[in-house]
Design an enzyme around this catalytic site. Structure first.
Site, PDB file in Angstrom:
ATOM      1  N   CYS A 179      12.336  -6.938   1.748  1.00 36.53           N
ATOM      2  CA  CYS A 179      13.385  -5.939   1.957  1.00 36.53           C
ATOM      3  C   CYS A 179      13.992  -6.123   3.347  1.00 36.53           C
ATOM      4  O   CYS A 179      13.505  -6.917   4.159  1.00 36.53           O
ATOM      5  CB  CYS A 179      12.806  -4.533   1.802  1.00 36.53           C
ATOM      6  SG  CYS A 179      11.733  -4.040   3.181  1.00 36.53           S
ATOM      7  N   ILE A 182       0.877  -1.171   0.000  1.00 37.42           N
ATOM      8  CA  ILE A 182       0.000   0.000   0.000  1.00 37.42           C
ATOM      9  C   ILE A 182       0.912   1.217   0.000  1.00 37.42           C
ATOM     10  O   ILE A 182       1.561   1.515   1.005  1.00 37.42           O
ATOM     11  CB  ILE A 182      -0.913   0.009   1.247  1.00 37.42           C
ATOM     12  CG1 ILE A 182      -1.731  -1.282   1.316  1.00 37.42           C
ATOM     13  CG2 ILE A 182      -1.814   1.245   1.240  1.00 37.42           C
ATOM     14  CD1 ILE A 182      -2.441  -1.498   2.638  1.00 37.42           C
ATOM     15  N   GLU A 183       0.976   1.890  -1.141  1.00 37.21           N
ATOM     16  CA  GLU A 183       1.894   3.014  -1.268  1.00 37.21           C
ATOM     17  C   GLU A 183       1.293   4.308  -0.727  1.00 37.21           C
ATOM     18  O   GLU A 183       0.081   4.443  -0.586  1.00 37.21           O
ATOM     19  CB  GLU A 183       2.278   3.217  -2.734  1.00 37.21           C
ATOM     20  CG  GLU A 183       3.114   2.097  -3.289  1.00 37.21           C
ATOM     21  CD  GLU A 183       3.539   2.301  -4.726  1.00 37.21           C
ATOM     22  OE1 GLU A 183       4.438   1.575  -5.148  1.00 37.21           O
ATOM     23  OE2 GLU A 183       2.963   3.170  -5.429  1.00 37.21           O
ATOM     24  N   GLU A 215       4.509  -7.893   3.136  1.00 36.39           N
ATOM     25  CA  GLU A 215       4.875  -8.760   4.242  1.00 36.39           C
ATOM     26  C   GLU A 215       4.433  -8.164   5.579  1.00 36.39           C
ATOM     27  O   GLU A 215       3.932  -8.873   6.452  1.00 36.39           O
ATOM     28  CB  GLU A 215       6.398  -8.988   4.274  1.00 36.39           C
ATOM     29  CG  GLU A 215       6.957  -9.599   3.009  1.00 36.39           C
ATOM     30  CD  GLU A 215       7.391  -8.560   1.976  1.00 36.39           C
ATOM     31  OE1 GLU A 215       8.303  -8.887   1.203  1.00 36.39           O
ATOM     32  OE2 GLU A 215       6.843  -7.438   1.939  1.00 36.39           O
ATOM     33  N   TYR A 250       6.922   8.069   0.436  1.00 38.26           N
ATOM     34  CA  TYR A 250       7.272   6.649   0.330  1.00 38.26           C
ATOM     35  C   TYR A 250       7.583   5.987   1.667  1.00 38.26           C
ATOM     36  O   TYR A 250       7.308   4.811   1.857  1.00 38.26           O
ATOM     37  CB  TYR A 250       8.461   6.443  -0.621  1.00 38.26           C
ATOM     38  CG  TYR A 250       8.060   6.506  -2.075  1.00 38.26           C
ATOM     39  CD1 TYR A 250       7.232   5.541  -2.627  1.00 38.26           C
ATOM     40  CD2 TYR A 250       8.521   7.529  -2.889  1.00 38.26           C
ATOM     41  CE1 TYR A 250       6.856   5.594  -3.955  1.00 38.26           C
ATOM     42  CE2 TYR A 250       8.152   7.589  -4.222  1.00 38.26           C
ATOM     43  CZ  TYR A 250       7.323   6.618  -4.751  1.00 38.26           C
ATOM     44  OH  TYR A 250       6.955   6.674  -6.065  1.00 38.26           O
ATOM     45  N   CYS A 296      11.507  -5.594   6.261  1.00 30.86           N
ATOM     46  CA  CYS A 296      10.580  -6.716   6.415  1.00 30.86           C
ATOM     47  C   CYS A 296      11.295  -7.940   6.967  1.00 30.86           C
ATOM     48  O   CYS A 296      10.734  -8.688   7.773  1.00 30.86           O
ATOM     49  CB  CYS A 296       9.897  -7.037   5.090  1.00 30.86           C
ATOM     50  SG  CYS A 296       8.712  -5.762   4.592  1.00 30.86           S
TER      51      CYS A 296
END
Length: 140
Positions: A85, A42-43, A54, A47, A88
């Site tokens: 990433c 969900i952007e 995740e 950012y 996460c």
């Protein structure tokens, strides 16, 4: 095994909110009890406030009382083998040991499989923090 989790992760791609990158990510997190929780990215225009698939799956699982997991599947609309990433990975390490199986969807039935320990060696953990605090106390 992972096929149904891959399908669950792919199914949630349509729910992703990605007006900026247009890069959809889906995750399916399986508990040690066999329950599955999914998440999508969900952007946000800022950012750093974006949520990763995740994270969303972990949050949903924890909200429902689950904190022990044995498998995570991650996919993207591009089917490019996206891995979690670093942020996460550290969040996963809060709840999972290094043996957590992380399956990354390469498309066409192909996957890359890692353990969390391979993706994030020498993680920061409660044990790490306690040892550091003990060392500081000894040095005082």
């Amino acid at each position: 095994m992972s096929d149904s989790l891959i399908q669950r992760a792919r199914a949630v791609l349509d729910s992703a909110y990605v007006p900026y990158s247009e890069y959809t990510v889906g995750a399916a997190l399986q508990t040690t009890d066999g329950e599955v929780f999914v998440g999508c990215n969900i952007e946000n225009a800022n950012y750093s406030n974006s949520l990763h698939a995740e994270e969303v799956a972990i949050a949903e699982a924890v909200k429902n009382g689950y904190t022990e997991f044995d498998r995570l599947v991650v996919t993207s609309g591009a089917r490019d083998g996206v891995t979690p990433c670093g942020m996460c990975r550290q969040t996963l390490a809060e709840f999972c040991d290094e043996d957590l199986e992380v399956v990354c969807d390469l498309g066409d039935g192909e996957v890359a499989t890692y353990t969390l320990g391979e993706l994030l060696p020498n993680t920061i953990s409660l044990d790490t923090l306690e040892k550091a605090a003990e060392k500081r106390r000894e040095e005082e």
